[in-house]
Structures are given as C-alpha cells and as structure tokens.
Design a protein around this motif. Structure first.
Motif, short mmCIF file in Angstrom:
data_model
loop_
_atom_site.label_atom_id
_atom_site.label_comp_id
_atom_site.label_asym_id
_atom_site.label_seq_id
_atom_site.Cartn_x
_atom_site.Cartn_y
_atom_site.Cartn_z
N SER A 158 24.89 -29.78 119.19
CA SER A 158 23.81 -29.22 118.37
C SER A 158 24.09 -27.75 118.10
N VAL A 159 23.19 -27.10 117.36
CA VAL A 159 23.41 -25.71 116.97
C VAL A 159 23.53 -24.78 118.16
N GLU A 160 22.81 -25.06 119.23
CA GLU A 160 22.93 -24.18 120.40
C GLU A 160 24.30 -24.30 121.05
N HIS A 161 24.91 -25.47 120.96
CA HIS A 161 26.28 -25.63 121.46
C HIS A 161 27.25 -24.84 120.58
N LEU A 162 26.97 -24.82 119.27
CA LEU A 162 27.81 -24.03 118.37
C LEU A 162 27.71 -22.55 118.73
N LEU A 163 26.50 -22.07 119.04
CA LEU A 163 26.33 -20.68 119.44
C LEU A 163 27.10 -20.40 120.74
N LEU A 164 27.00 -21.32 121.69
CA LEU A 164 27.75 -21.15 122.94
C LEU A 164 29.26 -21.13 122.66
N GLY A 165 29.71 -22.00 121.77
CA GLY A 165 31.12 -22.01 121.39
C GLY A 165 31.55 -20.69 120.78
N LEU A 166 30.66 -20.09 119.98
CA LEU A 166 30.96 -18.78 119.38
C LEU A 166 31.06 -17.70 120.46
N THR A 167 30.18 -17.74 121.45
CA THR A 167 30.19 -16.70 122.48
C THR A 167 31.41 -16.81 123.39
N ARG A 168 31.95 -18.00 123.52
CA ARG A 168 33.08 -18.23 124.43
C ARG A 168 34.43 -17.97 123.78
N GLY A 169 34.43 -17.71 122.48
CA GLY A 169 35.70 -17.53 121.77
C GLY A 169 36.24 -16.13 121.82
N ARG A 170 37.36 -15.94 121.14
CA ARG A 170 38.00 -14.63 121.06
C ARG A 170 38.08 -14.16 119.61
N SER A 171 37.15 -14.57 118.82
CA SER A 171 37.14 -14.24 117.40
C SER A 171 36.40 -12.93 117.15
#
Length: 170
Positions: free
Chosen positions: A108-121
């Motif tokens: 879901s969208v909250e998982h997408l947000l978590l994915g964004l926070t865990r990245g190096r972008s």
C-alpha cells in the motif's frame, strides 16, 4: 518487484501518476522523486496524514520535491514511455519487503513511503532533511492503521475510518 499485481489501488494509482509526471516533464526515467510527489498529491490520504502527524510542513516538502524533479534531465523530441529506473525499482522492492515485514498481503501507499525512506535516492535524502525516517513513519502508522492491515487492494480506505466518518461531539 516486477509486477503491480500485489499493489493496492491507491499504490497503483501513485505509481501510474509518477509515470505521468515523468512524461509531462519530458523525463526518460521514472525515479523516486516522481513517486514521492505522486504520494504527496493526495492531500486527504494516508501519506499526508502520516507526514502531518510527524510534523512535516507538506507545502515545503512538495516544493522541495518539485525542485528535485525540475533538476532532472529532459529528453526532447519523439519520446517513448519513460521507464522505471533502478532507483524506483529499489524503492518498490523495499516497499514489498516492508509489506512482508508488516505481514500485509498487499503493498500500500504507506509501504511505498517506507520504501522511499529506506533508499539512497535524492528523494530519500529529501525526506531525511524533513525529519522523515522509517522509524518515525512506523510509529505513526501504528496510530493511523490501528489493527487494520493491507489485506486487499482497497486497504487504505479502511484506515482512520472513525476520523473520516464521525464527529467528536465532546
């Protein structure tokens, strides 16, 4: 994550909106900043609620995100559909991992947000500058989601149902 089959409707809409944003800015590659902007567009959605509870100035975050997008190289001429780059693929993989960690069937969208926070972008660095990290997101998600999980493609519609449909009369 190669398929969008296990994304909720809202998450799928966000990924599609990210692609449209890349196209409208003549970008050849869809990156994490496009996805972040798409998530921020839903002002009454789960992501806006989570970020507001963390204390993020959404207007400032949106502005900074658009500056990231504006700095991306443009491709002029007859352009094909933009492709999902390595950066965004990594975010989607992290989102799928977060969903598994939370025992959710759908991303879901909250998982997408978590994915964004865990990245190096650059988008991850932007979130960090705005004091958004995975730990803070998870803490607030527990409040917003309650006992609800992402068990079907309409999962986000069940979050905060009392807040959305009831009025506190006290």
């Amino acid at each position: 994550m190669n398929s969008q089959d296990n994304l909720t409707l809202k998450a799928r809409e966000s990924v599609v909106a990210a692609g449209h944003l890349a196209t409208s800015h003549e970008h050849q590659e869809v990156v994490a900043a496009h996805l972040l902007n798409a998530l921020l567009e839903d002002e009454s959605g789960v992501i806006s609620s989570v970020l507001t509870r963390i204390g993020v100035d959404l207007r400032s975050l949106r502005s900074d995100c658009m500056a990231l997008i504006a700095d991306r190289p443009r491709v002029s001429g007859d352009q094909a559909q933009p492709f999902v780059g390595r950066e965004l693929s990594a975010v989607l993989d992290e989102a799928a991992k977060a969903a598994r960690e939370m025992s959710d069937s759908f991303v879901s969208v909250e998982h997408l947000l978590l994915g964004l926070t865990r990245g190096r972008s650059p988008a991850a660095a932007l979130l960090k500058r705005h004091s958004v990290d995975a730990a803070r997101v998870l803490t607030v998600l527990k409040e917003v989601r309650g006992a609800q999980g992402a068990s079907d493609e309409n999962a986000e519609s069940r979050y905060r149902s009392l807040e959305r449909f009831c009025r506190d009369l006290t």
